[in-house]
Design a protein around this motif. Sequence first.
Motif, mmCIF file in Angstrom:
data_model
loop_
_atom_site.group_PDB
_atom_site.id
_atom_site.type_symbol
_atom_site.label_atom_id
_atom_site.label_comp_id
_atom_site.label_asym_id
_atom_site.label_seq_id
_atom_site.Cartn_x
_atom_site.Cartn_y
_atom_site.Cartn_z
ATOM 1 N N ASP A 1 27.770 -1.700 -9.676
ATOM 2 C CA ASP A 1 27.420 -0.042 -9.756
ATOM 3 C C ASP A 1 26.376 -0.062 -11.145
ATOM 4 O O ASP A 1 26.396 -0.171 -12.068
ATOM 5 C CB ASP A 1 28.478 1.150 -10.018
ATOM 6 N N GLU A 2 25.026 -0.026 -10.675
ATOM 7 C CA GLU A 2 24.241 0.386 -11.391
ATOM 8 C C GLU A 2 24.204 -1.074 -12.817
ATOM 9 O O GLU A 2 23.910 -0.249 -13.248
ATOM 10 C CB GLU A 2 23.728 1.361 -11.960
ATOM 11 N N ASN B 1 21.514 0.031 -15.376
ATOM 12 C CA ASN B 1 20.798 1.257 -15.566
ATOM 13 C C ASN B 1 21.172 1.238 -17.410
ATOM 14 O O ASN B 1 22.049 0.645 -17.434
ATOM 15 C CB ASN B 1 21.756 2.105 -15.223
ATOM 16 N N SER C 1 22.095 -0.064 -6.172
ATOM 17 C CA SER C 1 21.570 0.472 -7.421
ATOM 18 C C SER C 1 20.127 1.283 -7.166
ATOM 19 O O SER C 1 20.258 1.372 -5.621
ATOM 20 C CB SER C 1 20.791 -0.721 -7.926
#
Length: 158
Positions: A68-69, A72, A101
């Motif tokens: 997840d991401e 980031n 993302s």
Amino acid sequence: SAWRFLRYLAALKAIPENRAESRMRELLELVDLYPYRKQKLKTYSGGMLRRIGIAQALLNDPEILILDEPTNGLDPEGIKEIRDLILRLNHDRKITVLISSHILGELSKFATRYGIIHQGKLIDEFTEEQLIQRCSAPDGTPIMDLEDYFLKKIQGGI
């Protein structure tokens, strides 16, 4: 330290100690953290923390890795390190990597299949080749990128 962290997780996952030691070394080398294995995790950069997170997810040798991401908040160097690691996992180890993302431009640098989820529903799924076709004029001239395509798709323009 990264070593103690992975040892703890290996014990929780009931990985035999002799297997755990060799697996921990292998994974720390894979994510380029072996030289820093004794360093406290609180001294790690954001990119290093992401890589140790990936190493922990690989302890059980999964066929699929869900991230997840993953890029980031990272600086350009950290983004490239994570991107290169994901590509190596997929190419060299044949691990399927599913990435969630919002950084669509970054995804287009390494993704081979895309899915667009809007309001909790999968509204489109396509390959890299299909994306190129959808984002090009009939003569092959690019007219939009992945981000533009995504926005048009969720706004109902496509």
